[in-house]
Design a protein around this motif. Structure first.
Motif, PDB file in Angstrom:
ATOM      1  N   PRO A  39     -55.346  27.318 -16.728  1.00  0.00           N
ATOM      2  CA  PRO A  39     -56.353  27.845 -15.789  1.00  0.00           C
ATOM      3  C   PRO A  39     -57.375  26.790 -15.421  1.00  0.00           C
ATOM      4  O   PRO A  39     -57.790  25.977 -16.250  1.00  0.00           O
ATOM      5  N   ARG A  40     -57.771  26.816 -14.162  1.00  0.00           N
ATOM      6  CA  ARG A  40     -58.803  25.897 -13.686  1.00  0.00           C
ATOM      7  C   ARG A  40     -59.843  26.706 -12.922  1.00  0.00           C
ATOM      8  O   ARG A  40     -59.521  27.693 -12.269  1.00  0.00           O
ATOM      9  N   THR A  41     -61.070  26.270 -12.992  1.00  0.00           N
ATOM     10  CA  THR A  41     -62.138  26.921 -12.255  1.00  0.00           C
ATOM     11  C   THR A  41     -62.738  25.934 -11.269  1.00  0.00           C
ATOM     12  O   THR A  41     -62.447  24.740 -11.303  1.00  0.00           O
TER      13      THR A  41
ATOM     14  N   GLY B 230     -59.026  35.508 -16.160  1.00  0.00           N
ATOM     15  CA  GLY B 230     -58.151  36.656 -15.990  1.00  0.00           C
ATOM     16  C   GLY B 230     -57.035  36.650 -16.999  1.00  0.00           C
ATOM     17  O   GLY B 230     -57.012  35.850 -17.939  1.00  0.00           O
ATOM     18  N   PRO B 231     -56.057  37.533 -16.799  1.00  0.00           N
ATOM     19  CA  PRO B 231     -54.964  37.685 -17.760  1.00  0.00           C
ATOM     20  C   PRO B 231     -53.930  36.574 -17.645  1.00  0.00           C
ATOM     21  O   PRO B 231     -53.898  35.821 -16.675  1.00  0.00           O
ATOM     22  N   LEU B 232     -53.080  36.507 -18.647  1.00  0.00           N
ATOM     23  CA  LEU B 232     -51.925  35.630 -18.588  1.00  0.00           C
ATOM     24  C   LEU B 232     -50.920  36.197 -17.591  1.00  0.00           C
ATOM     25  O   LEU B 232     -50.540  37.368 -17.675  1.00  0.00           O
ATOM     26  N   VAL B 233     -50.499  35.362 -16.659  1.00  0.00           N
ATOM     27  CA  VAL B 233     -49.526  35.757 -15.641  1.00  0.00           C
ATOM     28  C   VAL B 233     -48.224  35.021 -15.899  1.00  0.00           C
ATOM     29  O   VAL B 233     -48.197  33.793 -16.000  1.00  0.00           O
ATOM     30  N   VAL B 234     -47.143  35.758 -16.015  1.00  0.00           N
ATOM     31  CA  VAL B 234     -45.806  35.171 -16.104  1.00  0.00           C
ATOM     32  C   VAL B 234     -45.086  35.449 -14.797  1.00  0.00           C
ATOM     33  O   VAL B 234     -44.966  36.607 -14.379  1.00  0.00           O
ATOM     34  N   LEU B 235     -44.631  34.385 -14.143  1.00  0.00           N
ATOM     35  CA  LEU B 235     -43.952  34.493 -12.853  1.00  0.00           C
ATOM     36  C   LEU B 235     -42.437  34.390 -13.029  1.00  0.00           C
ATOM     37  O   LEU B 235     -41.944  33.491 -13.723  1.00  0.00           O
ATOM     38  N   LEU B 236     -41.719  35.301 -12.367  1.00  0.00           N
ATOM     39  CA  LEU B 236     -40.255  35.269 -12.324  1.00  0.00           C
ATOM     40  C   LEU B 236     -39.810  35.089 -10.875  1.00  0.00           C
ATOM     41  O   LEU B 236     -40.121  35.925 -10.021  1.00  0.00           O
TER      42      LEU B 236
ATOM     43  N   ALA C 254     -27.701  30.470  -9.462  1.00  0.00           N
ATOM     44  CA  ALA C 254     -28.147  29.158  -9.936  1.00  0.00           C
ATOM     45  C   ALA C 254     -28.596  28.244  -8.800  1.00  0.00           C
ATOM     46  O   ALA C 254     -29.320  27.270  -9.043  1.00  0.00           O
ATOM     47  N   ALA C 255     -28.181  28.548  -7.573  1.00  0.00           N
ATOM     48  CA  ALA C 255     -28.576  27.706  -6.433  1.00  0.00           C
ATOM     49  C   ALA C 255     -30.077  27.752  -6.182  1.00  0.00           C
ATOM     50  O   ALA C 255     -30.625  26.877  -5.499  1.00  0.00           O
ATOM     51  N   TYR C 256     -30.761  28.756  -6.722  1.00  0.00           N
ATOM     52  CA  TYR C 256     -32.197  28.920  -6.475  1.00  0.00           C
ATOM     53  C   TYR C 256     -32.931  28.842  -7.812  1.00  0.00           C
ATOM     54  O   TYR C 256     -32.609  29.577  -8.748  1.00  0.00           O
ATOM     55  N   ASP C 257     -33.909  27.953  -7.881  1.00  0.00           N
ATOM     56  CA  ASP C 257     -34.653  27.808  -9.126  1.00  0.00           C
ATOM     57  C   ASP C 257     -36.118  28.129  -8.913  1.00  0.00           C
ATOM     58  O   ASP C 257     -36.541  28.613  -7.860  1.00  0.00           O
ATOM     59  N   ARG C 258     -36.927  27.846  -9.922  1.00  0.00           N
ATOM     60  CA  ARG C 258     -38.327  28.266  -9.955  1.00  0.00           C
ATOM     61  C   ARG C 258     -39.254  27.441  -9.078  1.00  0.00           C
ATOM     62  O   ARG C 258     -40.395  27.837  -8.838  1.00  0.00           O
ATOM     63  N   ARG C 259     -38.798  26.275  -8.589  1.00  0.00           N
ATOM     64  CA  ARG C 259     -39.727  25.336  -7.963  1.00  0.00           C
ATOM     65  C   ARG C 259     -40.414  25.895  -6.725  1.00  0.00           C
ATOM     66  O   ARG C 259     -41.548  25.514  -6.425  1.00  0.00           O
ATOM     67  N   HIS C 260     -39.767  26.810  -5.995  1.00  0.00           N
ATOM     68  CA  HIS C 260     -40.406  27.325  -4.787  1.00  0.00           C
ATOM     69  C   HIS C 260     -41.600  28.225  -5.104  1.00  0.00           C
ATOM     70  O   HIS C 260     -42.413  28.500  -4.222  1.00  0.00           O
ATOM     71  N   LEU C 261     -41.728  28.674  -6.369  1.00  0.00           N
ATOM     72  CA  LEU C 261     -42.913  29.433  -6.757  1.00  0.00           C
ATOM     73  C   LEU C 261     -43.974  28.575  -7.437  1.00  0.00           C
ATOM     74  O   LEU C 261     -45.024  29.094  -7.808  1.00  0.00           O
ATOM     75  N   SER C 262     -43.724  27.273  -7.575  1.00  0.00           N
ATOM     76  CA  SER C 262     -44.722  26.428  -8.229  1.00  0.00           C
ATOM     77  C   SER C 262     -46.031  26.329  -7.432  1.00  0.00           C
ATOM     78  O   SER C 262     -47.112  26.273  -8.042  1.00  0.00           O
ATOM     79  N   PRO C 263     -46.010  26.334  -6.087  1.00  0.00           N
ATOM     80  CA  PRO C 263     -47.306  26.362  -5.380  1.00  0.00           C
ATOM     81  C   PRO C 263     -48.105  27.627  -5.681  1.00  0.00           C
ATOM     82  O   PRO C 263     -49.338  27.571  -5.810  1.00  0.00           O
ATOM     83  N   LEU C 264     -47.427  28.758  -5.823  1.00  0.00           N
ATOM     84  CA  LEU C 264     -48.127  29.991  -6.182  1.00  0.00           C
ATOM     85  C   LEU C 264     -48.678  29.891  -7.593  1.00  0.00           C
ATOM     86  O   LEU C 264     -49.820  30.285  -7.846  1.00  0.00           O
ATOM     87  N   ALA C 265     -47.888  29.361  -8.521  1.00  0.00           N
ATOM     88  CA  ALA C 265     -48.362  29.193  -9.894  1.00  0.00           C
ATOM     89  C   ALA C 265     -49.613  28.323  -9.938  1.00  0.00           C
ATOM     90  O   ALA C 265     -50.597  28.660 -10.611  1.00  0.00           O
ATOM     91  N   ALA C 266     -49.595  27.218  -9.219  1.00  0.00           N
ATOM     92  CA  ALA C 266     -50.745  26.330  -9.203  1.00  0.00           C
ATOM     93  C   ALA C 266     -51.949  26.975  -8.532  1.00  0.00           C
ATOM     94  O   ALA C 266     -53.098  26.799  -8.967  1.00  0.00           O
ATOM     95  N   ASP C 267     -51.702  27.750  -7.478  1.00  0.00           N
ATOM     96  CA  ASP C 267     -52.795  28.428  -6.784  1.00  0.00           C
ATOM     97  C   ASP C 267     -53.465  29.453  -7.702  1.00  0.00           C
ATOM     98  O   ASP C 267     -54.696  29.542  -7.747  1.00  0.00           O
ATOM     99  N   LEU C 268     -52.678  30.208  -8.437  1.00  0.00           N
ATOM    100  CA  LEU C 268     -53.247  31.197  -9.353  1.00  0.00           C
ATOM    101  C   LEU C 268     -54.010  30.517 -10.486  1.00  0.00           C
ATOM    102  O   LEU C 268     -55.090  30.978 -10.890  1.00  0.00           O
ATOM    103  N   ALA C 269     -53.461  29.413 -10.985  1.00  0.00           N
ATOM    104  CA  ALA C 269     -54.168  28.671 -12.027  1.00  0.00           C
ATOM    105  C   ALA C 269     -55.497  28.130 -11.516  1.00  0.00           C
ATOM    106  O   ALA C 269     -56.488  28.095 -12.246  1.00  0.00           O
ATOM    107  N   GLY C 270     -55.520  27.741 -10.248  1.00  0.00           N
ATOM    108  CA  GLY C 270     -56.750  27.245  -9.645  1.00  0.00           C
ATOM    109  C   GLY C 270     -57.817  28.314  -9.484  1.00  0.00           C
ATOM    110  O   GLY C 270     -58.975  28.005  -9.221  1.00  0.00           O
ATOM    111  N   GLN C 271     -57.418  29.557  -9.633  1.00  0.00           N
ATOM    112  CA  GLN C 271     -58.371  30.671  -9.571  1.00  0.00           C
ATOM    113  C   GLN C 271     -58.723  31.195 -10.965  1.00  0.00           C
ATOM    114  O   GLN C 271     -59.299  32.271 -11.106  1.00  0.00           O
ATOM    115  N   GLY C 272     -58.372  30.397 -11.985  1.00  0.00           N
ATOM    116  CA  GLY C 272     -58.765  30.730 -13.340  1.00  0.00           C
ATOM    117  C   GLY C 272     -57.779  31.550 -14.134  1.00  0.00           C
ATOM    118  O   GLY C 272     -58.115  32.040 -15.222  1.00  0.00           O
TER     119      GLY C 272
END
Length: 256
Positions: free
Chosen positions: A37-39, A48-54, A61-79
């Protein structure tokens, strides 16, 4: 944003590297990316709570987690402390039941890695598309640290998705050809398994061309006491997990 522009808008975002990665098993895909988390003042005190993204991708297998990494970083940037989970998928050692077992293990690993960081002792499990299906399944399993589920455009009714042949038969691929497919379908269909005392929120665009909103309506109708369905008028499949979009602001609001 036009529905047709949603997918390129999300996939056009540059992946964001995590702060660290935690393994929860011996296979390459059994990993969880951790976003601390970052403020606004540069601190790392969770708000806020711990968020686990799926992530989604119809369990393939052709689709992995990387396309949700911007969302993960954005949520972390909001604490928010965020764990972006990978799991074995069809074509790379996954399918039923391996994929489902990996989700349980990934949530446990994320909770161990970030529980002391979070302002809330529980886990909010957020899944998009096929990841939403996996999140709804997890909501039906007692004994996990998951305390809330937010399913975004989920494949909430697996039997109906199979009937519709979504994504060229993705459900059949998930379940495999071995005898007992009907039993595996019943065991893996969220609409047949009510949440185990866990509140569920579903966000689904009314113009979703990938996963029809009717699947979420069917789930909500089956489990009305524990499910809130929030339909997003005029929204497609990808905008709710694209940082900066109005529907993504709605997603963030559901986590506060």
């Amino acid at each position: 944003m036009r529905v047709a522009d949603e997918e390129p808008a999300l996939l056009g975002l540059a992946p964001v590297a995590p702060d660290r990665t935690v393994a929860y098993g011996p296979y390459p895909d059994q990993i969880v990316d951790i976003y601390e988390p970052r403020t606004g003042d540069g601190g790392r005190v969770a708000r806020g709570p711990l968020v686990v993204l799926l992530h989604g991708g119809f369990w393939r297998a052709a689709y992995d987690r990387r396309h949700l990494s911007p969302l993960a970083a954005d949520l972390a940037g909001q604490g928010l402390p965020v764990a972006l989970a990978e799991y074995r998928r069809v074509g790379a050692g996954g399918g039923a039941p391996q994929t489902f077992e990996d989700v349980t293990a990934a949530v446990g690993a994320a909770h161990t890695a970030l529980a002391k960081t979070a302002a809330d002792p529980g886990v909010v499990l957020v899944g998009h598309s096929a990841g939403g299906h996996l999140a709804l399944l997890a909501a039906a399993r007692p004994g996990t640290p998951v305390t809330r589920v937010l399913a975004v455009a989920p494949v909430a009714d697996l039997a109906r998705a199979h009937e519709l042949g979504l994504s060229d038969g993705a459900v059949a691929e998930l379940l495999g050809d071995a005898p007992g497919r009907a039993e595996r379908l019943a065991a893996a269909d969220p609409v047949r398994h009510p949440p185990s005392g866990i509140p569920v929120t579903i966000l689904h665009g009314t113009e979703d061309p990938e996963v029809p909103v009717d699947l979420s309506r069917r789930y909500a109708a089956r489990h009305p006491g524990s499910t809130e369905l929030r339909e997003l008028p005029g929204v497609g499949h990808y905008a709710p997990v694209t940082p900066g979009s109005p529907s993504c602001h709605t997603l963030v609001g559901c986590l506060s």
